[in-house]
Design a protein around this motif. Structure first.
Motif, PDB file in Angstrom:
ATOM      1  N   ALA A 186      -5.733   3.523   2.850  1.00 43.09           N
ATOM      2  CA  ALA A 186      -4.586   2.782   3.371  1.00 43.09           C
ATOM      3  C   ALA A 186      -3.852   3.521   4.480  1.00 43.09           C
ATOM      4  O   ALA A 186      -2.630   3.473   4.572  1.00 43.09           O
ATOM      5  N   GLN A 187      -4.598   4.200   5.335  1.00 41.10           N
ATOM      6  CA  GLN A 187      -3.993   4.932   6.443  1.00 41.10           C
ATOM      7  C   GLN A 187      -5.029   5.206   7.522  1.00 41.10           C
ATOM      8  O   GLN A 187      -6.239   5.122   7.276  1.00 41.10           O
ATOM      9  N   ARG A 234      -4.465   0.082   7.494  1.00 40.78           N
ATOM     10  CA  ARG A 234      -4.390  -0.157   6.043  1.00 40.78           C
ATOM     11  C   ARG A 234      -5.692  -0.663   5.449  1.00 40.78           C
ATOM     12  O   ARG A 234      -5.864  -0.657   4.235  1.00 40.78           O
ATOM     13  N   GLU A 267      -1.330  -1.982  12.351  1.00 41.51           N
ATOM     14  CA  GLU A 267      -1.080  -1.854  10.918  1.00 41.51           C
ATOM     15  C   GLU A 267      -2.280  -2.321  10.099  1.00 41.51           C
ATOM     16  O   GLU A 267      -2.662  -1.684   9.123  1.00 41.51           O
ATOM     17  N   PRO A 277       0.836  -1.209   0.000  1.00 36.48           N
ATOM     18  CA  PRO A 277       0.000   0.000   0.000  1.00 36.48           C
ATOM     19  C   PRO A 277       0.868   1.255   0.000  1.00 36.48           C
ATOM     20  O   PRO A 277       1.913   1.299   0.656  1.00 36.48           O
TER      21      PRO A 277
END
Length: 448
Positions: free
Chosen positions: A410-411, A405, A401, A24
């Motif tokens: 993706a954050q 994601r 994580e 990602p």
């Protein structure tokens, strides 16, 4: 707290690994800064529905430049497509015909808004076509990339004038971490559209109560509401008194320390707001706790009673406080009540049956009161996903994580992303935005 992975993938070696391993690669999101224009660029307007002709004028009120010709924009920063005129499924091809030629011309962190008519207020082929817009916008939100977002705004007939504040929010960096959402305007009663003299300080002269205000998301909410002109009354537990008082002094606000689950808490809060401030305009139920454990291990007599504590603070307290404020007439006409739910209340989460039940209950509170409230008072909720705070920083690395994601961006999000969404609800110009639950989750892959 920072996203270390995002920092790593922006380095030369990180970029190489992303390219070769297919990892990602989250785009750094643009977020609003006080004094900046709502949109740094031009918004393309299209469609042939009920709002098509009025959209340029509405955007102009917000200081947003618009055009009906894609060729006039070197890069397109925003798009508003009026699909409210689509009355059968064969007309949905208009979505492809409009969007396909322009998608590669979108700037990074672009904002796309599709406008429709609430399906529940239509019938027959029109209902089919309008419901189809949800699948289109949610899928496009997962395709679009580059930190961009896609939203669907259903506007009831006769409520077209109430869309301005929502466009200002969804087209601006204020909605950086909101994507794939459906907003309904004017569905729960038409009401009166409230005019705001200064769009940069829409809460000037208003009083806002924020529970759990001393730090994290609560602190961000207090800061953003203060930025928008509100007199903030921060509330937190006595153990957080020092942090709370320091923050409220900085914001020239007021504070109140108590346990919101206490028997007399609703009466004490109502008395304080009525006596010191003459009422309240914005109520944000942000305070919340977690006591995670799988249900099989959550005995009724376990230490502290994890079930009762979580339900008591997260759900029963907001219910009781809201009812007391309404019954005593402490919430001013045109006021706004906002609950902080969670993606856990929508999608569920292992070890959080108590927490998820409480947060789904917050959504239920919105559903139960949206049609009941008088005096143009509204009630809505936000449902945050993975928000980067001191609390989530303590989550094990692998779990953290995955949480960050597992969304279209993706954050993880930031506390300010939740705060900006609440400020949009609280804006008096959002007086027709009622009964909504908006996820602030970067369009998480789980949940509807």
């Amino acid at each position: 707290m920072s996203d270390k992975y995002q920092g790593f993938v922006s380095t030369p070696i990180g970029k190489l690994l992303v390219k070769n391993l297919g990892l990602p690669s989250p785009t750094k999101l643009e977020r609003y800064e006080a004094g900046a224009p709502l949109v740094d660029g031009t918004v393309l307007v299209g469609g042939t529905g009920r709002l098509a002709e009025s959209l340029p004028g509405l955007l102009d009120l917000l200081g947003i430049a618009s055009t009906a010709t894609a060729g006039e924009c070197e890069r397109i920063k925003g798009v508003v497509f009026d699909a409210s005129g689509l009355t059968d499924s064969t007309q949905l091809v208009a979505l492809r015909d409009f969007f396909t030629p322009i998608l590669r011309s979108l700037d990074s962190c672009a904002r796309v808004v599709v406008i429709g008519t609430p399906p529940e207020l239509t019938s027959g082929p029109e209902r089919v076509a309008q419901r189809a817009l949800e699948g289109f916008t949610r899928s496009l939100g997962k395709e679009i990339g580059k930190g961009s977002t896609v939203q669907l705004v259903y506007v009831a007939e006769g409520s077209e004038a109430g869309v301005t504040s929502t466009l200002g929010f969804l087209l601006s960096p204020k909605s950086a971490y909101v994507s794939g959402q459906v907003v309904r305007i004017g569905v729960h009663g038409k009401g009166t559209v409230t005019e705001v003299a200064d769009h940069t300080r829409p809460l000037a002269g208003k009083v806002a109560l924020v529970t759990g205000a001393s730090r994290g998301i609560g602190e961000a909410i207090a800061r953003v509401l203060h930025r928008d002109g509100a007199k903030v009354v921060g509330l937190d537990v006595p153990q957080a008194a020092s942090e709370l008082q320091t923050l409220m002094k900085e914001l020239d606000g007021d504070w109140l320390t108590l346990d919101i689950s206490g028997d007399d808490a609703p009466q004490r809060i109502a008395h304080h707001l009525a006596e010191k401030h003459g009422g309240v305009d914005v109520v944000v139920h942000n305070a919340g706790i977690t006591r995670d454990r799988k249900l099989a291990n959550m005995a009724p007599n376990d230490k502290g009673d994890r079930w009762a504590q979580v339900l008591g603070v997260n759900l029963t307290a907001p219910e009781r406080i809201t009812r007391e404020l309404l019954d005593q007439g402490v919430v001013n006409e045109g006021g706004s009540i906002v609950g902080v739910a969670s993606i856990a209340g929508i999608a569920g989460n292992v070890g959080q049956t108590n927490y998820a039940a409480s947060k789904a209950g917050v959504i239920g509170l919105v559903d139960s009161l949206a049609d009941e409230l008088k005096d143009s008072i509204t009630i809505n909720a936000v449902a945050p996903g993975f928000i980067i705070t001191q609390m989530t920083a303590a989550v094990p690395f692998a779990t953290r994580e995955v949480g960050q994601r597992l969304n279209a961006m993706a954050q993880g999000g930031l506390p300010v992303d939740v705060a900006e969404t609440i400020a949009w609800y609280a804006n008096p110009a959002s007086s027709l935005v009622n009964g909504n639950v908006v996820r602030v989750c970067g369009q998480m892959m789980l949940g509807a």
